[in-house]
Structure formats: C-alpha cells, structure tokens
Scaffold this motif. Structure first.
Motif, PDB file in Angstrom:
ATOM      1  N   LEU A  12      98.326  70.865 136.615  1.00 33.30           N
ATOM      2  CA  LEU A  12      96.927  69.364 136.623  1.00 33.30           C
ATOM      3  C   LEU A  12      95.461  69.735 136.887  1.00 33.30           C
ATOM      4  O   LEU A  12      94.677  69.541 136.271  1.00 33.30           O
ATOM      5  CB  LEU A  12      97.707  69.003 138.104  1.00 33.30           C
ATOM      6  CG  LEU A  12      98.335  68.285 137.645  1.00 33.30           C
ATOM      7  CD1 LEU A  12      99.167  68.183 139.621  1.00 33.30           C
ATOM      8  CD2 LEU A  12      98.707  66.632 136.761  1.00 33.30           C
ATOM      9  N   ALA A  13      95.779  71.611 137.130  1.00 34.60           N
ATOM     10  CA  ALA A  13      93.937  72.243 136.973  1.00 34.60           C
ATOM     11  C   ALA A  13      93.960  72.438 135.469  1.00 34.60           C
ATOM     12  O   ALA A  13      92.965  71.953 135.305  1.00 34.60           O
ATOM     13  CB  ALA A  13      94.104  73.226 137.618  1.00 34.60           C
ATOM     14  N   THR A  14      94.699  72.570 134.351  1.00 37.97           N
ATOM     15  CA  THR A  14      94.213  73.046 132.944  1.00 37.97           C
ATOM     16  C   THR A  14      94.360  71.325 132.520  1.00 37.97           C
ATOM     17  O   THR A  14      92.986  71.000 131.759  1.00 37.97           O
ATOM     18  CB  THR A  14      95.474  72.962 132.108  1.00 37.97           C
ATOM     19  OG1 THR A  14      95.842  74.313 133.078  1.00 37.97           O
ATOM     20  CG2 THR A  14      95.281  73.662 131.253  1.00 37.97           C
ATOM     21  N   VAL A  15      94.778  70.182 133.051  1.00 42.47           N
ATOM     22  CA  VAL A  15      94.635  69.088 132.250  1.00 42.47           C
ATOM     23  C   VAL A  15      93.091  68.537 132.462  1.00 42.47           C
ATOM     24  O   VAL A  15      91.762  68.148 132.872  1.00 42.47           O
ATOM     25  CB  VAL A  15      95.839  68.254 132.913  1.00 42.47           C
ATOM     26  CG1 VAL A  15      95.162  66.654 131.916  1.00 42.47           C
ATOM     27  CG2 VAL A  15      96.660  68.406 132.136  1.00 42.47           C
ATOM     28  N   CYS A  16      92.627  68.621 133.969  1.00 44.38           N
ATOM     29  CA  CYS A  16      91.149  68.499 134.670  1.00 44.38           C
ATOM     30  C   CYS A  16      90.646  69.173 134.240  1.00 44.38           C
ATOM     31  O   CYS A  16      89.035  68.674 133.388  1.00 44.38           O
ATOM     32  CB  CYS A  16      91.378  68.513 136.274  1.00 44.38           C
ATOM     33  SG  CYS A  16      92.237  67.482 137.481  1.00 44.38           S
TER      34      CYS A  16
END
Length: 505
Positions: free
Chosen positions: A350-354
């Motif tokens: 999720l952090a990468t997609v953010c």
C-alpha cells in the motif's frame, strides 16, 4: 530582558480622515448641537416585509380609503430628491419600503434637513400607506426623524476577490448591502433549527459539555492551548465534545446531542475554519447502521427546511430525495486499483502504491496499513463521490474510538458521508470495551510522542467512565457549516460563517 522585550511599541500614525467621513461628521456635529443625535425614542409598528405581505392585493384607491397609519424605521439605501419632494428606500431587517417626503406635508423645518441625509443613515417615519403611480407600496410621511447617523459611506460595488476579502472582514456591511447574503444566514438558522427539532422529536436531550478541557480528545486534530491563572494549569479548547457526551451515556442519559463550537489549530481553506460548528448525537442500543439511517433523515429534513430536495453545489446537481449510496472504503479503492484486492493489510504494498498515485506523498513514520489505505481512498475515490454516499469499513488504524467489525477486525463499524467530494458527517458504533480503548489511546500517545501533532493522548477519566460500563451505542457528528454550504450552494466555508477568521489587515 531581550531587545525585543525592551523596545517600546512604535507609535501609530493616525490615518487621514476621508473627505466623505469628514462631511458626515460635520453633519453629526450639527445633530449634536440640536440634541437629536443617536436618539432612542422612535418605535416602528411594522416591518417592511409585513406591510408588503399584508397589502399585496390592495390597490391605490383601497389604500387611500383605509388611510392605514404605520411607523417604519430602517437604513437609507436610496434617496432621490426632487425639490419640494423626495423618495427614500429604507431597509429594515425584513426588507425595503419606500418613503415619500413632502415639504407641504412635513413643513419646511422638518423637510429641508432630510435633503442632506446620507445613504446609510437610519431614520424613522410615520405616515399612511399609498401606492405611487408605478404601483409601489409606500409611506406618505407625516413625521420623519434621524435615528442614527451613518459616518462612513456605503460601498458602491462589492465584486471581485479583493472586495470579497473585505466582505468577510466587514460582514456588517456585507449583510447591509447584499440581500442574498442575509438569506444564506437565515437559511443557516432554519437548518440548525431543523437539526435540533429532528433530534428532539426522536427523543434526544440537548446538553452542553465543556469547551475548556484538560485533555483534548474525540478527534484527530491539533488543539489550541490556553492557561487558567487561578488553577495554574494549561487547558485546551475542545476539538470535539465526543468523550464528554459518551460519559453521559455511562451516566444513564441514553440519547443526547449537542450543537457545539469546536476549535482546531489547523489551516484555512474552502472547507476549514479554526472555529466551526457541529451537531453530535449519541444513542444507546444502536449501531452504525442506525446512525446512517438517522443521519440521512436529518439531512433530508434540513433540506426540507430550506424548501429544497435537490441543490446545485460546485457544478453537481445533488439529489437529496433519493436513497444515499453505501459503499465500503476498501472495495472503492480496489475498483480503482484491482491489483490491491486482497491486500488491504499489506502495509509495504500500500505504501508503494501511495508513492505512485499521490504527488508529494509524505507519510508519518507511525503509519500502519490502514493509514495508507485511507490515503489511497482520499486520492482516488473521494473526489468522485458526487451524490450523497456513505463510505463504511474504515480501518481500525485511523478510527481510535470506533468499534471493531465483528467479522473483519481490521475494520471498524464506521462511516463518513460524502457529497460533491466533501465529508459532511462522520459516525460509528462506539467502542465501549475499556481495555481495547486503552490500547488504542496508548497507540495514539506513541504516535504523538513520535511527532504526530494531531494524535490524542490517554484520557484516564474517560477510561474510568468506560470501566463503569457504557451501553452499546452509536454516535454521529455532522458538520453544520458544510451542510449549510451544500444546502445554500456556497463554495467557501467563509460564506456560511458570519465572522470567519482572517489574516491581520
């Protein structure tokens, strides 16, 4: 003592008095000499709107035959002098009505000074109603007097960005010259009254809770801090009344509400003001589904109080007479990013997609998976929620006061109502497990210690209240200012707050 402390304040240079103000002050001086400045004896018997409504169907002959005597008072908004006669439009709190002044009727001693009265002066008149040749309802004055001298000229134009800033700073003038602005605030009163009556009708009791609190809580926000001299202790202006209202549930009041002023030390934009109004209500033996039903009904009743079932807001035709949509936060994100389905708890992914989706993304070091999921929702989904939509299943990581979902403990039984991409309301099934609440408070305290200025601390008294037992309950907070914005079609929160906060002039 530092140089800054020792330096005396710079003397303020008095601004030159504008010519129009100087002339008006000279007129005031003559009124003072005559002993009639700022008199407080005139009493109107009728309001302008009342007269227009009562005599809308009466023609000139009927009015002349009845010789209806009235007393009216208001501010001069237009003044046309034609020698021995003149017409004035005066404005009171309800609207405008025309005065007809005649030297033959009033006498030269009373009439002649009126020719030099200024726009903005507040005057009173007694006389009989009649209609002019153009059919306008008017008062043929047999007596007229100055009530209050206006020392500053009224603005001729109130348009453009610079003047809009001035309108907010000088709301009293804004209200004076812009009738549509007055209507917005009349609508606000009707909306607040509809909320109050709707909750009272449903068996809720209105209460008041402290604005000065020893421990800020009930929301994630940076508080204002003040100091109480007698107790020698710091206090906080409340960011929300939630924890006190739920103490009342513990005490046995099972349905309570408060229309409250909250204070948050945050930035200013189209939907945020440091001081704002919410209505919060709490109901024992109810859950977030009940709370959504109640919120939808109250919003619809507030719209009815304004006489609307559909409103245009920021280019969106908002339908309030149809059932509000209900969607899950995670599912809404997955529709935008199908690759995330099944990975709602994968913090690293999720952090990468953010980082991919959000420009200038700057997460806090304390963030968990739920924070990243919410950030993606805010970026990808929230702007597209045009029609009224309840978003449910908020992660527990960002919902420290909401009850966990029984089947999916990563989520809570929480909702937010969005309209035209803006949050209008927030509610949830309340967390009444004192041990779970303590753990979440402690997590908040750790986040605060790590630099999250909006995180709350541990409220020991509230935890003690929960240990006495709070019945299962649901609570809701509705942003009154944003609700008024929607129902009146306003684009900025400053347009629905009488005196919004501004930077110093």
């Amino acid at each position: 003592m530092s140089d800054k402390q020792a330096r005396p304040p710079a003397a303020r240079v008095a601004a030159p008095i504008p010519e129009q103000v100087r002339v008006r002050r000279e007129k005031l001086a003559r009124l003072r000499e005559a002993g009639v400045a700022y008199d407080n004896r005139f009493r109107p018997t009728h309001a302008a709107a009342e007269l227009h409504a009562q005599h809308a169907d009466a023609d000139g002959e009927a009015l002349e035959a009845r010789a209806i005597e009235v007393s009216v008072a208001g501010r001069i908004m237009a003044h046309r002098v034609m020698g021995k006669t003149s017409f004035m439009h005066i404005q009171d709190g309800s609207g405008r009505i025309q005065l007809f002044l005649s030297r033959d009727e009033l006498g030269a001693e009373a009439y002649n000074p009126t020719k030099k009265w200024d726009l903005g002066d507040i005057v009173g008149a007694r006389g009989v109603l009649f209609r002019t040749r153009t059919g306008e309802l008017s008062v043929r004055a047999s007596h007229v007097e100055m009530v209050t001298k206006c020392l500053r000229p009224l603005p001729e134009k109130w348009h453009g960005l610079a003047d809009k800033e001035l309108r907010y700073r000088q709301r009293y003038v804004d209200l004076m010259v812009n009738p549509e602005v007055r209507e917005v605030f009349r609508a606000r009163t009707r909306i607040v009254q509809a909320l109050r009556e709707g909750l009272t009708r449903r068996g809720f009791m209105e209460v008041e809770t402290p604005m000065l609190q020893t421990q800020p809580g009930g929301a994630a926000a940076r508080p204002f801090i003040t100091h109480h001299n007698a107790l020698d202790m710091d206090l906080y202006l409340r960011i929300a009344p939630e924890l006190y209202l739920k103490r009342l549930l513990v005490g046995g009041f099972e349905r309570v509400f408060e229309i409250n002023r909250n204070f948050r030390n945050e930035g200013l934009d189209a939907t945020h003001n440091p001081e704002f109004t919410m209505v919060e209500f709490y109901q024992a033996y109810a859950d977030y589904q009940d709370a959504m039903d109640a919120t939808e009904a109250l919003v619809r009743e507030a719209a009815a109080a304004c006489g609307v079932s559909s409103v245009e807001w920021d280019g969106v035709q908002v339908r309030l007479d149809e059932p509000f949509a209900r969607i899950r936060m995670d599912e809404a994100v997955f529709e935008k990013r199908p690759d995330l389905r099944g990975h709602a708890q994968d913090k690293a992914l999720l952090a990468t997609v953010c980082m991919q989706e959000i420009e200038d993304f700057k997460p806090l070091i304390t963030w968990k998976a739920g924070h990243y999921l919410a950030a993606l929702f805010e970026e990808l989904v929230e702007p597209e929620l045009k029609q009224p939509t309840f978003v449910t299943h908020f992660p527990v990581d960002i919902s420290p006061l909401a009850r966990r979902n029984a089947e999916e403990p990563f989520f809570t039984d929480r909702f937010e109502l969005f309209v035209a991409g803006r949050e209008i309301a927030n509610g949830f099934s309340e967390l009444n497990d004192p041990d779970d609440q303590r753990a979440r408070f402690e997590a908040q305290a750790r986040a605060k210690a790590a630099g999250d200025e909006e995180a709350a601390g541990v409220d020991e008294d509230y935890l003690r209240a929960l240990e006495f037992g709070m019945p299962p309950a649901a609570g809701v907070g509705i942003g009154v200012d944003r609700l008024v914005m929607m129902l009146t079609g306003q684009h900025s929160i400053r347009d629905v707050i009488l005196f919004p906060h501004m930077r110093p002039e």
